[in-house]
Design a protein around this motif. Sequence first.
Motif: not given
Length: 224
Positions: A169-172, A175-178, A187-188, A213-216
Amino acid sequence: MAEDPDVVSRRIARESLDRDDPTGWFEQLYSAAADGAAVVPWDRGTAHPLLIEWIDEADPDGAGKTALVVGAGTGWDAERIVDCGYDTTAFDISPTAIATAHRNHPDSKAHYMTADLLAPPADWHRAFDLVVEIYTVQALPIPVQPAAIIQVTELVAPGGTLLVIAAARADDEADEAVEGPPWPLTRAAIDSFTTPDLHLIQLSRSPSPVDPTINRWRAEYLRD
Ligand SMILES: C[S@@+](CC[C@H](N)C(=O)[O-])C[C@H]1O[C@@H](n2cnc3c(N)ncnc32)[C@H](O)[C@@H]1O
């Protein structure tokens, strides 16, 4: 008419999470799937492609070494680790998942058992030469993930390796958007598996061939 198994799977997860029970739905789901009433969406019937990729590249020799597979589900990844020669333990919180693993792999050399990552057996502390974590942390709600990550890291023996495979998931992305499950790792979060003596030595981020569209993440850590 019977309910769509995909819909049943999502409903089981949502009802458990709404009860503030972040792990109860796994047993319910595996049990419903064993009865043919639901599907386990991650049950691939084969080892994860990024685990196979890592084994192909690293060519690990597990002879005389121990491995632990976290949230092992029905055992496909654990069997691949056994093939590398490790004395392999594989655990899951769901007794039905473990029963299915035994049924899938009746002649297995792996030690399958029910256990909770959030409260693992004391004698697993820093005990395994290889720890494999695939998609378990991301299956837990974001507030639970830091405790789960610490528990994963504390399973790795001195000199041992930790392999983490997770959706990215992108760092930006807030959390609430997931809308999990799953709750992919930033990455954090990947960096938070490190400790003063557990170092990130290799990291890749690659799109899923099934859904680009999904990165692992594929992250490898080494303990001093
Ligand atoms: C998304 S699935 C991934 C399964 C498997 N690792 C794979 O990649 O196919 C997450 C797994 O973790 C297990 N799990 C969830 N919370 C757990 C916990 N606290 N302790 C042990 N296993 C857990 C679930 O039962 C489920 O099998």
